[in-house]
Each structure stands twice: as C-alpha cells, then as structure tokens.
Write an enzyme that holds these catalytic residues in place. Sequence first.
Site, PDB file in Angstrom:
ATOM      1  N   TYR A 164      12.688  -4.856  -2.974  1.00  0.00           N
ATOM      2  CA  TYR A 164      11.927  -4.916  -4.096  1.00  0.00           C
ATOM      3  C   TYR A 164      10.758  -3.707  -4.131  1.00  0.00           C
ATOM      4  CZ  TYR A 164       7.642  -6.698  -6.495  1.00  0.00           C
ATOM      5  OH  TYR A 164       6.686  -6.941  -7.535  1.00  0.00           O
ATOM      6  N   GLY A 198       0.679  -0.731  -4.736  1.00  0.00           N
ATOM      7  CA  GLY A 198      -0.723  -1.304  -4.946  1.00  0.00           C
ATOM      8  C   GLY A 198      -1.385  -0.939  -6.068  1.00  0.00           C
ATOM      9  N   ASN A 209      -1.055   1.890   5.482  1.00  0.00           N
ATOM     10  CA  ASN A 209       0.147   1.134   5.084  1.00  0.00           C
ATOM     11  C   ASN A 209       0.563   0.145   6.179  1.00  0.00           C
ATOM     12  OD1 ASN A 209       3.410   1.453   3.470  1.00  0.00           O
ATOM     13  ND2 ASN A 209       2.042  -0.453   3.769  1.00  0.00           N
ATOM     14  N   GLY A 210       0.452  -1.092   6.137  1.00  0.00           N
ATOM     15  CA  GLY A 210       0.768  -2.075   7.303  1.00  0.00           C
ATOM     16  C   GLY A 210      -0.083  -2.944   7.638  1.00  0.00           C
ATOM     17  N   CYS A 250       0.818  -1.198  -0.123  1.00  0.00           N
ATOM     18  CA  CYS A 250      -0.081   0.067  -0.012  1.00  0.00           C
ATOM     19  C   CYS A 250       1.015   1.323   0.017  1.00  0.00           C
ATOM     20  CB  CYS A 250      -1.052   0.225   1.090  1.00  0.00           C
ATOM     21  SG  CYS A 250      -2.076  -1.484   1.377  1.00  0.00           S
ATOM     22  N   CYS A 273       5.284 -13.060   6.285  1.00  0.00           N
ATOM     23  CA  CYS A 273       5.136 -11.751   6.827  1.00  0.00           C
ATOM     24  C   CYS A 273       4.154 -11.459   7.326  1.00  0.00           C
ATOM     25  CB  CYS A 273       5.565 -10.699   5.517  1.00  0.00           C
ATOM     26  SG  CYS A 273       5.438  -8.908   6.208  1.00  0.00           S
ATOM     27  N   CYS A 333      11.203  -2.292   7.268  1.00  0.00           N
ATOM     28  CA  CYS A 333      11.191  -3.543   6.361  1.00  0.00           C
ATOM     29  C   CYS A 333      12.254  -3.561   5.199  1.00  0.00           C
ATOM     30  CB  CYS A 333       9.909  -3.682   5.739  1.00  0.00           C
ATOM     31  SG  CYS A 333       9.722  -4.711   4.246  1.00  0.00           S
ATOM     32  N   ASP A 378      17.737 -11.580 -10.592  1.00  0.00           N
ATOM     33  CA  ASP A 378      16.453 -10.994  -9.900  1.00  0.00           C
ATOM     34  C   ASP A 378      16.690 -10.546  -8.585  1.00  0.00           C
ATOM     35  OD1 ASP A 378      13.864 -10.573  -9.751  1.00  0.00           O
ATOM     36  OD2 ASP A 378      13.208 -12.589 -10.191  1.00  0.00           O
ATOM     37  N   ASP A 379      15.778  -9.758  -8.181  1.00  0.00           N
ATOM     38  CA  ASP A 379      15.847  -9.118  -6.825  1.00  0.00           C
ATOM     39  C   ASP A 379      15.602 -10.055  -5.830  1.00  0.00           C
ATOM     40  OD1 ASP A 379      12.719  -8.517  -5.926  1.00  0.00           O
ATOM     41  OD2 ASP A 379      13.024  -8.470  -7.847  1.00  0.00           O
ATOM     42  N   CYS A 390      11.413 -12.276   7.465  1.00  0.00           N
ATOM     43  CA  CYS A 390      10.938 -13.003   6.422  1.00  0.00           C
ATOM     44  C   CYS A 390      12.255 -14.051   5.809  1.00  0.00           C
ATOM     45  CB  CYS A 390      10.467 -12.228   5.200  1.00  0.00           C
ATOM     46  SG  CYS A 390      11.600 -11.101   4.445  1.00  0.00           S
TER      47      CYS A 390
END
Length: 457
Positions: A245, A30, A103-104, A2, A385, A239, A348-349, A441
């Site tokens: 990413y 988002g 956001n969260g 978000c 997560c 985070c 890739d990330d 994560c």
Amino acid sequence: MCGVVGLYHPNGELAPRLTYYSLFSLQHRGQESAGIASFDNHIRQKRGMGLVTEVFNDEDFELLAGRSVIGHVRYSTTGKSKLENAQPFVVKSKAGYIAVAHNGNLVNYVQLRNELENEGRVFTTNSDTEVISQLLSKFLIEKKDITHALERLNESLVGSYTLTMLFDDAVVGFRDPLGFKPLCVGRIDEGYIVCSESCAIDALGGKFIRDVKPGEAVIIRDGDIEFVKIAESERKAVCIFEYIYFARPDSIIDGVSVYRARSEMGKVLARESPADADFVSAVPDSGITAAIGYAQESGLPYFEGLIKNRYVGRTFIMPAQSLREASVRLKVNVVRENVKGKSVVLVDDSIVRGTTSRRIVQMIKEAGAKEVHMRVGSPPIIAPCYFGIDMKSREELIAANHTVEEIREIFGADSLAYLSLEGLLEAIKRAGGGRDYCLACLTSRYPVPVPGEECVC
C-alpha cells in the site's frame, strides 16, 4: 509512515528548494505536517501543519538557505497531530546543532523518555522523535563522533527507525538493523540525496545509487559521501505494507519494483480466487496496479468503475475515524454507465478497518451493479502495528474480529476473497524480492519484543 529526506547541494539557495520538491514527491507518506531544517553556521527550520504546498512559500526558501538540508512529511503514530510534534526536531547542545527526521516508531519510547527525564532532560512534545534527538545529543557529548553516536543510539532503541539527520553541516541517513522502513541514496548534479523512496530521486532528475542497507549509515559532508556499517543483523524485517500500500508504485525498494510486486499480487490473486464477472475494476488509486494484474491473469477486461477525486488525500492515513467515513463520497464516485447491470470484480490493495470498503460496495450496488465480487491484494490484517503504521489495536481491525464470510455480509458483497500469505510472498519473489519481511500485521508474530505479543526474534 512518514517520509524523510536528507540533501546536500553546493548551491545553498537551491538546496532547500530541491528538498521541497523531494518532500512533494513523498507527500503520499504523510499529509498532516511538513518541515525543513537547514544548516548555515546554525540550523534554521520551518515546520507547519498541512501539505507541503501549504506549509512553504518562496520567502521560506531564502530563510532556509544552506547546503545541508533535511526534510519530513508526517502522519502521526506516537505523538498527536499538532504543530509541536511536526518534524524535523532541532536540538542545540554542547556538541553542536542536531536536527532529526524520523520514519518509524519506538516500542521502548516510554522507558527511554523516563530514563532521560530522570537525568534532568526536559521534553516539549510527546513524540518519540524527541527522545531520539535527546539521545543523540547525549551520545555526542560523550564523544563528538557521528559513528559513535549512532552505535550508542542503536544499542538503546527498540522498534523501527529510519532517520535523516543534520550534525552541524553533515547530512546523515541511518536505517535500523532490521530495515523496517526504506531508505535510498541518489546523485543530483553536484550533490546527493538520501530519501525514503526512489521516486524522490527521479523527481529531481537524479541518478539512483543504491538502497541504504539495514544497520548502515550514509554520511555526506562537503560533497563527500561515505557508507558506514553501524550494526549487524542476521535477518531483516522490511515492512510488507510498503509493497502492499504505502510506497508509490513507481518506486523501487530494496531492488524490488513496487509496481511489479503489486501487479504480481493481482495475478496470483486471480489464480487463487477467480470470479465469474463482466469486468475488473479497482478501488483507486492504490488498488489499480493489482487490479490490472488480476485482469491480465483472468482474461477479463479492465474498466474504471470508480473515479477518484485527486484533491482528497489517502483516507487510511487520516487521523480520525470520523474523517475517514465522511471523506469516502468525496474521495470516489461511481461510473454508473460502466457498472449498471454488470457483475464487477472490485480489487483493493488491503482492508484495514473496512469503513471505506463497505461504503464503496454500497455505492456500486446503488448505482445498479448486478454483483460485486470483492478481491483483496493482501492477506487479512489481524494484528496491530507497533512500528509506524496507524493500526494501533485489534479492536479497529475488521479481520481481527470477523471471519471472511462475516466481512462479506458486512460489506454486502456477493463474494469476498483475500490473497493468501503464501501468494503474497510468491508475488514479491516473482518481482525480485526475498522472504525477509515484517509480517506481524498478517500473522501476529513480531520481529522484535513487544509486551504482550508473540516474538519471532
């Protein structure tokens, strides 16, 4: 994840348009729904499913006229992808009008909702943001003071919560004490903007002022701005996935250039896991910066092996696995002339579920590549997560259920290597960052109590 925006501008006709442009800049955060709420004697709002450009038109800006505005772009974690869960949420109470964009993700959402329902409060959605809205209403009725309400809110919530809010005509931004999600402030003409990433400030031609500190609120009323410390914490848990990413590479988060961080990740990855190949390529778009860093460090040339269809959204944040799988060929296509007969380092990330990676390796091999050496600019993602990223269970995480060699076989790659955790932290440090990040994560160790999980709190 978000994206959230809070904006004040003395021109009430211009303010909602500026908010729209800001949300457009945060569209990568988002793509399921978008919404704007403004205050002009009362709160007006427009929400809809889809991209920002699909939800709003010129007529909406006339209806949303007001000097104080907040906005939101959403992808769902708590609460299904449907219109009633789109944000901002608006509450009318004895204390006045409240609108909230969040956001969260709240770990104690169910407990809080049950407590509020037992008090007689009625819910219309299954979103944790409605819980936040109801709590703010309750605390403002206790004492009509923004600082008091945020202090009481902070005492109640467990999880991640970066918010933009309207308290009548006051625009408020608040970042939880661990600082899980980013929030920053900028100056725009005669007004101010509070937003998830600095790229939204740049889009308006504004001037970055600073990041909102963890546990801090910013209050904007009648053109005046005030920073207020709401809660203290001895540690932070930003985070790590923002740098890997989610954030746009042109953003700066907590003083760290996202572009520089990803470039350093690629360089460290090249030192840790070199490959004998003809050139380096990226999984576009989020892998490009790390791939360029890998090429620079390794001395290999960088070429495009894949071309992205810019009109397809980010497959990782699509809500259904079937949509992610079907969208891979629509999302990218192979440049056959570049890969045929060549050994390719494909960067890739990150790898979450592995669906896209497996299909892309197959596509490159089918196009005639001699070898594909997969390199990943983050450590293996091994744990879910609980704080706002759509990685809900270990069952869906490929690295939680397979060794690196097993994943290589599943992908059909000739080699596979991930960036180490130490290498990731080194890369961010080289970009100007510290070591206070949420790594749950990647480690299965969580910064706040989560039932059934190990806590480092």
